[in-house]
Structure formats: C-alpha cells, structure tokens
Design an enzyme around this catalytic site. Sequence first.
Site, PDB file in Angstrom:
ATOM      1  N   GLU A  42      10.388   1.700  10.194  1.00  0.00           N
ATOM      2  CA  GLU A  42      11.297   2.718   9.679  1.00  0.00           C
ATOM      3  C   GLU A  42      10.461   4.383   9.904  1.00  0.00           C
ATOM      4  O   GLU A  42       9.693   4.611   8.971  1.00  0.00           O
ATOM      5  CB  GLU A  42      11.770   3.132   8.197  1.00  0.00           C
ATOM      6  N   LYS A  50       0.747  -1.156   0.095  1.00  0.00           N
ATOM      7  CA  LYS A  50       0.037  -0.035   0.013  1.00  0.00           C
ATOM      8  C   LYS A  50       0.888   1.205  -0.112  1.00  0.00           C
ATOM      9  O   LYS A  50       1.315   1.460   0.905  1.00  0.00           O
ATOM     10  CB  LYS A  50      -0.861   0.208   1.366  1.00  0.00           C
ATOM     11  N   VAL A  67       1.890   7.051  13.477  1.00  0.00           N
ATOM     12  CA  VAL A  67       1.491   5.553  12.795  1.00  0.00           C
ATOM     13  C   VAL A  67       2.044   4.482  13.112  1.00  0.00           C
ATOM     14  O   VAL A  67       1.453   3.486  13.191  1.00  0.00           O
ATOM     15  CB  VAL A  67       1.037   6.236  11.386  1.00  0.00           C
ATOM     16  N   GLY A  68       3.426   4.565  12.981  1.00  0.00           N
ATOM     17  CA  GLY A  68       4.157   3.344  13.292  1.00  0.00           C
ATOM     18  C   GLY A  68       3.723   2.880  14.488  1.00  0.00           C
ATOM     19  O   GLY A  68       3.735   1.510  14.572  1.00  0.00           O
TER      20      GLY A  68
END
Length: 503
Positions: free
Chosen positions: A266, A191, A248-249
């Site tokens: 990352e 995505k 968001v990680g």
Amino acid sequence: MNAPLRIAMPAEASAAPKTYRLLIGGRHVEAGDGRTIERRSPGHGFAVSRYAQAGEADVEAAVQAAHKAFEAGPWPRMKASERAAVLLKTADLIEARLEDIARLDALESGKPIAQARGEIAGAVDIWRYAAALARTLSGESYANLGDPMLGVVIREPVGVVSIITPWNFPFLIVSQKLPFALAAGCTAVVKPSEMTSASTFLLGDLLLEAGLPEGVVNVLAGLGADVGAPMVAHPLVEMVSFTGSTRVGKLTMAAAAPSLKKVSMELGGKNGQIVFPDADLEAAADAAVFGGFFNAGECCNAGSRLIVHENIADDFLAAVKRLTAKVKVGDPLDDATRVGAMISTDHLAKVSGYVDAATSEGATIAAGGAGLPANAGQYLDPTIVSGVRPDMAIAREEVFGPVLSVLTFDTVEQAVQIANDTPYGLSAGVWSADIDTCMTVSRGARSGTVWVNTFMEGYPELPFGGYKQSGLGRELGKRAVEDYTEEKTIQFHSGRRTAWWVG
Ligand code: NAD
C-alpha cells in the site's frame, strides 16, 4: 507572516517519557544492544516516548518466536471460532482504551485528537469485521471431475508475516493488516514507524490480554534499514505486508524477490478531485478542503489536486479559500483542531520546497504558504497553489503536506486525462449531478478507489489499494483474510487407480 500559534503544554510534558520494550515471544525485552529511540511530540516539542531500538539480532529472535508459534503453537491449529473470539476481545479492549490510544497517536504524530479518536473507533470496527471473516474463510470442492475424483481446494495460513507500517495512521494501518493475518491463522512480526511506535506496542499488550498465545505477534521498534530490511529478507518470513512510500515499497519488493515472498503493498498517492459545474458546489468545496488538509495532508488518500472546470474555477477557488480560512490549525490535543503539527522539521522543509518550486515555475499561492510559527512544535498553514500545470512536480509527486494544487479542465476527457497523469493510482473523486459524467470519470480513472459526490470515506467491507505505483494487492473487503493464505489443492481418488502410466 502569521501570528505565532500558542501551544499549551500537556501534563505529559513534565513527566519522563514513557518507555516501551520490544515484544518478543510474549515477553517485553530491551533491545539486544541496549539502544533506544526517543520520540518528541511534533506538536509540542517534548520527549513523549522512548522505545527499545531493535537491531538485526532482535529481528532474528522475533522471527524465530513467530516461526515457533506458527510451527508448534496452537494459533494456526485452533478453530476459527476461537481465533475470532480473541479478535473480538481485542476489539473490546481497544475500545476500552480508545482515549489512551488516540492520545498516544496524537502526541507522537501531531494529528488532531478528535480525528485520532475516529481512527481508533474505525480500527475497532475493522477488528470486529476481521473476526467475522475468520469464520467465513473457506475453500472450494469439485465433484465434477469424473466419478472417482473429488477435488478440494483449501486455504491455509501463509506462515510468518512481516508487517511494516508508516507514521501517518499508526494504529489504523496496523489494524488494516494484523487482524486479517491473525484471522487466517498466521503469526507476525510487526514494525511500526520509528516515529510512532507507542500505540502498536500497546496493541501488542492488548492482544496478550485478549488471550493471544505468546509469540503469535511480536512488535519491534526500529529503523527501516536495521529492522525493516532484515524482516523482509528473512528466510522464515513467508509474506511481507507493507504500507509506506512508493520508494521504500520498491526497495521492499526487490528485497523480497530473492526468496520469492508474497508481498502486499500500500503505497503513495497523488489523488485528484474533479469538480464539474453542475455539482453541489458547497459540498464539493468542503470536500476539497477536507481532501487537501485532513491529517495535515500527510495522507496517502489526500485529494492533493483539485481539478476544477474552467468555467467555475474562479468562484470555486474563492469558496475553497473562504473555507480554508476557517480551518483551525494548532494544538493536536485541542478538541477543536482540524490540522495539527507536521511529523518532522525535515518533512516540513520538504513540503515547503514543493511550494517554493511551484511558485518559481509560475504557480501562485492563493492561500497560506507562509509557514506557521509556534511557541512549540512545527506547523504549516493550509496552502492553496493555483495556476498549477500538470507537468509541475507539485502536480505529479506526493507532497504529503497541507498543500492543495489547483488545475483546470475543459472537457470530461481532459479531466480524466489530468487525473491519470501521475505515476500513482490510489484514489480519485468526482463531483457532478450528471450520472453519465460520474460514470465516465469513474470508469476512466486509473485508481483503486473512486468517490462519487463524496470523498475519503472508508468501510471495512470495501477493498482498498492502488493501481500503478500506488501498490499491489488490496486490503480490507471480504477477501482480506484470503490474502494471508496459501491455496492447497487436494485431489482424492476413490477406488483403484486405473489410468496406469506403464501397462
Ligand atoms: P516510509 O516508506 O518512509 O516508511 C514506511 C515504513 O517502512 C517505516 O516503518 C519505515 O521504517 C520502513 N522502512 C524504511 N526503509 C525500509 C527498508 N529499507 N526496508 C523495510 N522497511 C523500511 O513511509 P512513511 O514516510 O513512514 O509514510 C508515508 C508514506 O506512506 C507515504 O508515501 C504514504 O502515501 C504512504 N502510505 C500509504 C498508504 C496506503 O494505504 N496506500 C497509507 C498510509 C501511508
């Protein structure tokens, strides 16, 4: 206020937006519910692309296709040399389409075309490196466990991998993940960012053209919540390889936890370049400008903090300002442009907010900071903020725009302490002619990469990743393929087992 930038409209502006369908199981399909996403060029303002917008049902179909390709397809079972051949062919096809891919990324992200070409060339190199690693992947054997025993440790592909990427390096970042996953024998659902999906769709086509079996790579455009989240939670997905923001990680890791998936993260950075008085100050000044304004500062590795020795601070800042004034900002499609457009108006406002907050807390704008009106698109002028204190948000948070914060130090220890004084730990730079100084800073920096008398170089051979909240795991380097494997220990016993448990 600056004079308005004159942005010329490219040929694409008078054509209908290019359309892209989802790639699922080797077929191009519309989204299950027929929705689409339109992407406008941030440098020009016209609609450049329209992607089918995936939803949860499309994620289900894509994961099922990847699962089937993994369980029953040829890809994980074929010789590594055969997988390598497909990766090499893909590299050739990318190289042949370099200009097209660079243009898609420049149009969708606003990055300068010359820079985009460099990124695609870098990606070609990575695909070739991954092809080489496919053939060197191996395990271990232990013949030292006593006569009847032989221990063999093999590496098997982990399974279906969900690959989620951001908008700032659309083609380069997927190329730091996918070729290694494929080299290992994994299958994938990919995505890209909902703002920059076109080049990843094109990559999907090139992979099929190179001979990748259907279903091995599936590409979905869509929003994080609709597509990214179910790609992380899905029980048939074994690993999540994510590049994006630290915020968001963290959500992604939490969502992967209930099914205990392997994760590779990352994330963001707040990197400092430390400049000592004995450095080659001309080279350091150029690197300071490069570090601050490359990719309009929309870069995890941006050298967004310039940490300069107080004895040279004024002169060095003057040199950096002189160079900054020469940076060509403007049309992403102009070969001479060094700083292109900002990804979105919302993001531009966020970046400006950091500058405003810093000035209201006592920092000074040494260059730029006034915005950059244009006849089309959204642009910011390279901005230098001096008199920044380590406790200010602009010194601690990832601004992700063309904004360079200047801080000063007195001792080596203080420089290292300032460099480390953020929740991030992605990269750092040190400029000095003294080996002891370089060594002390390199060892002291809590970051995954340290550049000594250079900045922001990258090679497929060198692992890349972050300390602290900049990530988890490493990409690239000779172990990059291993990341996409599971280790299996097989113990062979020869002859009759004598160590009986019961009599
Ligand atoms: P982002 O975190 O907003 O989005 C990254 C990707 O995650 C996108 O594809 C997005 O759609 C998806 N996503 C959003 N919500 C999700 C959810 N709940 N579940 C799953 N996926 C979700 O990041 P961005 O704004 O696209 O990119 C900028 C960020 O990426 C910066 O913080 C930058 O430092 C970071 N980055 C890091 C590296 C690195 O190698 N360390 C490289 C490039 C960018």
